[in-house]
Design a protein around this motif. Structure first.
Motif, PDB file in Angstrom:
ATOM      1  N   UNK A 130       0.843  -1.189   0.000  1.00 14.87           N
ATOM      2  CA  UNK A 130       0.000   0.000   0.000  1.00 14.87           C
ATOM      3  C   UNK A 130       0.876   1.234   0.000  1.00 14.87           C
ATOM      4  N   UNK A 131       0.354   2.313  -0.565  1.00 19.48           N
ATOM      5  CA  UNK A 131       1.056   3.586  -0.459  1.00 19.48           C
ATOM      6  C   UNK A 131       1.063   3.997   1.011  1.00 19.48           C
ATOM      7  N   UNK A 132       2.092   4.722   1.448  1.00 19.74           N
ATOM      8  CA  UNK A 132       2.209   5.052   2.876  1.00 19.74           C
ATOM      9  C   UNK A 132       0.983   5.755   3.454  1.00 19.74           C
ATOM     10  N   UNK A 133       0.362   6.628   2.695  1.00 24.54           N
ATOM     11  CA  UNK A 133      -0.766   7.392   3.239  1.00 24.54           C
ATOM     12  C   UNK A 133      -2.040   6.571   3.433  1.00 24.54           C
ATOM     13  N   UNK A 134      -2.083   5.361   2.907  1.00 20.39           N
ATOM     14  CA  UNK A 134      -3.290   4.536   3.055  1.00 20.39           C
ATOM     15  C   UNK A 134      -3.100   3.369   4.017  1.00 20.39           C
ATOM     16  N   UNK A 135      -1.945   3.253   4.627  1.00 17.61           N
ATOM     17  CA  UNK A 135      -1.701   2.174   5.574  1.00 17.61           C
ATOM     18  C   UNK A 135      -2.464   2.423   6.874  1.00 17.61           C
ATOM     19  N   UNK A 136      -2.749   1.345   7.577  1.00 12.16           N
ATOM     20  CA  UNK A 136      -3.403   1.451   8.869  1.00 12.16           C
ATOM     21  C   UNK A 136      -4.923   1.469   8.803  1.00 12.16           C
TER      22      UNK A 136
END
Length: 187
Positions: free
Chosen positions: A95-101
């Protein structure tokens, strides 16, 4: 507008997203250490590596507004190295970093696994660096059981990493995770 995540095959028009993602060093590792010079190189990678056929089913994870698959690509989940004789395959995700979690990788992996089992596959495998607990959590939540550690399996530059392997069998209990809707009309 509500953003509804879905899975769909990669499209040549997704090259700009892949180009941007490859600039992140962590994601470049997921792409085999590749960065792309331009969109045409990223599009070529999509055509040759992010295939959607009888030997590889790579799904773009899309944050989609109206469910038509034209939203923003935020990652990949793949079932590759499909081997029909023994009913096995390798799975991976990013996943792109901004969509993790947000649980997207887990939900995407569950959907991709269900699709693979529906195709008649029996065993899905994956591996993650032992220093990547987030990836381990995704695999575990998606019903992939840890099976062991392969020492010094991966090399990035001069560094070697141990890899924990996981597998999910078609006969394993389904995880208590709601998958994502998949759209394959573009395949």
């Amino acid at each position: 507008m509500t953003v509804v995540p879905i899975l769909r095959p990669w499209r040549p028009a997704d090259a700009s997203v892949l180009l941007a993602a490859s600039a992140d060093p962590e994601l470049a590792r997921q792409l085999g250490g590749r960065t792309f010079d331009d969109e045409s190189a990223a599009a070529a990678f999509i055509a040759t590596t992010y295939r959607f056929d009888g030997h590889a089913r790579n799904w773009a994870i899309v944050d989609d507004g109206d469910g038509d698959g034209d939203g923003v690509v935020v990652g990949n989940v793949g079932v590759t190295a499909i081997e029909h004789t023994h009913g096995t395959a390798w799975t991976s995700y990013w996943l792109t970093p901004e969509t993790r979690g947000r649980g997207l990788a887990t939900r995407a992996l569950v959907t991709a696994a269900d699709d693979a089992f529906a195709l008649g596959l029996h065993r899905l495998e994956l591996g993650h660096r032992t220093n990547n607990p987030a990836s381990c959590a995704v695999a575990t939540r998606a019903g992939f059981r840890a099976e062991g550690v392969e020492r010094d399996k991966l090399r990035y530059g001069d560094d070697r990493f141990d890899v924990e392997t996981h597998a999910r069998l078609a006969t394993d209990p389904a995880p208590n995770v709601t998958g994502l809707r998949s759209v394959v009309s573009d395949a």
